[in-house]
Design an enzyme around this catalytic site. Structure first.
Site, PDB file in Angstrom:
ATOM      1  N   GLY A  25      30.349  39.036  57.300  1.00  0.00           N
ATOM      2  CA  GLY A  25      29.858  40.225  56.797  1.00  0.00           C
ATOM      3  C   GLY A  25      28.829  40.237  55.526  1.00  0.00           C
ATOM      4  O   GLY A  25      28.408  39.037  55.123  1.00  0.00           O
ATOM      5  N   ALA A  26      28.936  41.293  54.832  1.00  0.00           N
ATOM      6  CA  ALA A  26      28.097  41.640  53.664  1.00  0.00           C
ATOM      7  C   ALA A  26      26.266  41.118  54.089  1.00  0.00           C
ATOM      8  O   ALA A  26      25.984  40.632  53.902  1.00  0.00           O
ATOM      9  CB  ALA A  26      28.236  40.872  52.565  1.00  0.00           C
ATOM     10  N   HIS A  82      21.151  38.071  58.619  1.00  0.00           N
ATOM     11  CA  HIS A  82      22.072  38.204  59.852  1.00  0.00           C
ATOM     12  C   HIS A  82      21.541  39.062  60.730  1.00  0.00           C
ATOM     13  O   HIS A  82      21.507  38.777  62.067  1.00  0.00           O
ATOM     14  CB  HIS A  82      23.346  39.060  59.295  1.00  0.00           C
ATOM     15  CG  HIS A  82      24.149  38.116  58.282  1.00  0.00           C
ATOM     16  ND1 HIS A  82      24.277  38.674  57.061  1.00  0.00           N
ATOM     17  CD2 HIS A  82      24.927  37.196  58.391  1.00  0.00           C
ATOM     18  CE1 HIS A  82      24.926  37.817  56.131  1.00  0.00           C
ATOM     19  NE2 HIS A  82      25.375  36.936  57.161  1.00  0.00           N
ATOM     20  N   GLY A 130      22.373  30.784  62.081  1.00  0.00           N
ATOM     21  CA  GLY A 130      21.311  30.422  61.409  1.00  0.00           C
ATOM     22  C   GLY A 130      21.105  29.103  60.880  1.00  0.00           C
ATOM     23  O   GLY A 130      22.058  28.445  60.434  1.00  0.00           O
ATOM     24  N   LYS A 172      20.058  28.236  57.956  1.00  0.00           N
ATOM     25  CA  LYS A 172      20.197  28.312  56.865  1.00  0.00           C
ATOM     26  C   LYS A 172      21.393  27.345  56.335  1.00  0.00           C
ATOM     27  O   LYS A 172      21.481  26.763  55.593  1.00  0.00           O
ATOM     28  CB  LYS A 172      20.501  29.676  56.115  1.00  0.00           C
ATOM     29  CG  LYS A 172      21.405  29.942  55.128  1.00  0.00           C
ATOM     30  CD  LYS A 172      20.609  30.139  53.979  1.00  0.00           C
ATOM     31  CE  LYS A 172      21.541  30.312  52.631  1.00  0.00           C
ATOM     32  NZ  LYS A 172      22.630  29.977  52.692  1.00  0.00           N
ATOM     33  N   SER A 193      24.575  36.125  51.456  1.00  0.00           N
ATOM     34  CA  SER A 193      25.782  37.400  50.977  1.00  0.00           C
ATOM     35  C   SER A 193      25.863  36.950  49.587  1.00  0.00           C
ATOM     36  O   SER A 193      26.219  37.900  48.745  1.00  0.00           O
ATOM     37  CB  SER A 193      26.989  37.373  51.904  1.00  0.00           C
ATOM     38  OG  SER A 193      26.501  37.389  53.315  1.00  0.00           O
TER      39      SER A 193
END
Ligand code: AMP
Length: 290
Positions: A42-43, A48, A159, A161, A198
């Site tokens: 989330g966030a 995303h 991802g 990342k 996030s």
């Protein structure tokens, strides 16, 4: 939290229990619809959304899970402070297309009859993130295994990342024989180069500026590749990084295929990985060298 969840649950396409999700997925699967899956905590941000957009372009149906997974946090303060904004996340997802949101409770993801036992990750859980976050990758494996069992997607999107996480996910998929294609997507960055995360929500304006030393250091190593060995480049880069305001946790130049450190020779597939604290916020980033 449960009040918020049940409010949202009243809306279409947000499921909070395995049972309700399974009901809708069963009918889609019966109709031979392919399912793409994007697990998140989330966030949500553009990084995303890039995964979700890719999933939407390659699948008939997309499930996005929003679950802050307690088992992958080795630091309870980090878990407490992790941003939670389910309503905003659902609203944001609705701007890019029709997706199924799975926002379960901890009990739904980890039922009492859960049979999980730690998976042999062949050592990749002990370096870099694994070294500094003991237990983190077993927590990741546990949650992704359980989510894969619940959603049973055809393809799942992650991802780069979280470069080391992608390696762990590929390994668990192979070890559990999940018939799921793992699709790794590039890191989305702010225009100044800061990797979207996030956790950036917890940075002040000043800290966001300070955090640029991360991408600058990764790019500095790229610029040294033609003339220095990995070992020399790492030493110079650590010195370069120390001129900034962040506290370095690790900087590693690794063979992207097996995550082993490189000393004297560059590999065709070399990735530089870095983790550092910017104030109280832990940030990670990486760059595949060309
Ligand atoms: P998280 O919510 O942090 O667990 O991330 C959920 C998924 O989004 C993971 O597969 C992450 O690697 C991916 N992700 C996070 N940040 C980015 C980014 N800046 N670019 C691309 N993917 C990302």
């Amino acid at each position: 939290m449960s009040i918020r969840l049940s409010n949202i649950d009243a809306r279409m396409n947000v499921f909070t229990t395995r049972k309700s999700l399974n009901e809708v997925l069963a009918s889609l699967k019966e109709a031979k619809k392919s399912v793409g899956f994007v697990p998140t905590m989330g966030a949500l941000h553009e990084g995303h959304l890039a995964l979700v957009k890719r999933a939407l372009s390659e699948s008939d149906t997309v499930v996005v899970s929003i679950f802050v997974n307690p088992t992958q946090f080795n630091n309870m303060q980090d878990l407490d402070k992790y941003p939670r904004m389910l309503q905003a996340d659902v609203d944001l997802l609705q701007t890019i297309g029709e997706v199924i949101v799975f926002a379960p409770t901890v009990e739904e993801v980890y039922p009492e009859n859960d049979t999980y036992t730690p998976l042999d990750l062949e050592g990749i859980e002990n370096v870099m993130e694994g070294e500094f976050r003991p237990g983190h990758f077993q927590g990741v494996v546990h949650v992704v295994r359980n989510l894969f069992q619940i959603v049973q997607p055809d393809q799942a999107y992650f991802g780069l990342k979280d470069f080391q996480q992608v390696a762990v996910i590929r390994l668990l998929t192979k070890k559990y024989n999940f018939p799921i294609q793992i699709i790794a997507c590039p890191t989305l960055r702010e225009t100044n180069g800061l990797a979207m995360s996030s956790r950036n929500l917890r940075l002040t304006e000043k800290e966001r500026e300070d955090a640029l030393i991360i991408i600058q250091t990764l790019k500095y190593i790229q610029s040294l590749k033609a003339t220095k060995t990995p070992k020399e480049a790492k030493e110079l880069a650590m010195e370069y990084f120390s001129n900034g305001k962040l506290r370095l946790e690790y900087l590693e130049i690794v063979n992207g295929a097996n995550l082993k450190s490189l000393d004297n020779e560059w590999n065709e597939y070399t990735v530089v990985c870095l983790a550092a604290f910017c104030g109280a916020v832990r940030l990670i980033d990486n760059l595949e060298l060309v």
